[in-house]
Motif scaffolding. Sequence first.
Motif, mmCIF file in Angstrom:
data_model
loop_
_atom_site.group_PDB
_atom_site.id
_atom_site.type_symbol
_atom_site.label_atom_id
_atom_site.label_comp_id
_atom_site.label_asym_id
_atom_site.label_seq_id
_atom_site.Cartn_x
_atom_site.Cartn_y
_atom_site.Cartn_z
ATOM 1 N N GLY A 158 -2.626 -4.398 -1.469
ATOM 2 C CA GLY A 158 -2.069 -4.129 -0.149
ATOM 3 C C GLY A 158 -3.148 -4.046 0.918
ATOM 4 O O GLY A 158 -3.017 -4.608 2.008
ATOM 5 N N MET A 159 -4.237 -3.377 0.591
ATOM 6 C CA MET A 159 -5.331 -3.274 1.560
ATOM 7 C C MET A 159 -5.995 -4.629 1.791
ATOM 8 O O MET A 159 -6.369 -4.962 2.920
ATOM 9 C CB MET A 159 -6.355 -2.246 1.082
ATOM 10 N N LEU A 181 -2.453 -0.676 -4.441
ATOM 11 C CA LEU A 181 -3.299 -0.175 -3.358
ATOM 12 C C LEU A 181 -4.336 -1.201 -2.925
ATOM 13 O O LEU A 181 -4.481 -1.493 -1.742
ATOM 14 C CB LEU A 181 -3.990 1.123 -3.793
ATOM 15 N N THR A 234 0.834 -1.203 0.000
ATOM 16 C CA THR A 234 0.000 0.000 0.000
ATOM 17 C C THR A 234 0.871 1.257 0.000
ATOM 18 O O THR A 234 0.587 2.217 -0.727
ATOM 19 C CB THR A 234 -0.931 0.002 1.223
#
Length: 93
Positions: free
Chosen positions: A51-52, A48, A23
């Motif tokens: 990663g989240m 993003l 992220t």
Amino acid sequence: MDSDKAGGNRIWLGFIGGGMLATALGFCALDLAPAQASAPVFGVMLLLTGGMFSCLTGAVGMAGMLAWIPGMDGGHEKMRQQERRLRERNLAK
């Protein structure tokens, strides 16, 4: 292994750490990406969201809700404890 403070949560801590890293890389790439480029935006989106998702998976795993995955239920630790108890019982005789 007996002095392991993280216990069985080490894999989930790895998921959370990797997700935070991905992220952060996504946010750094978002700041560096030119406004007109479309290809880097897809890579940034993958970093993003991936990663989240990894952080969420780690948090859910630490909460113990992913025990349905084979090998993630901590059964090997329970077996190890039972074997240790049997050894201690045999030594006491």
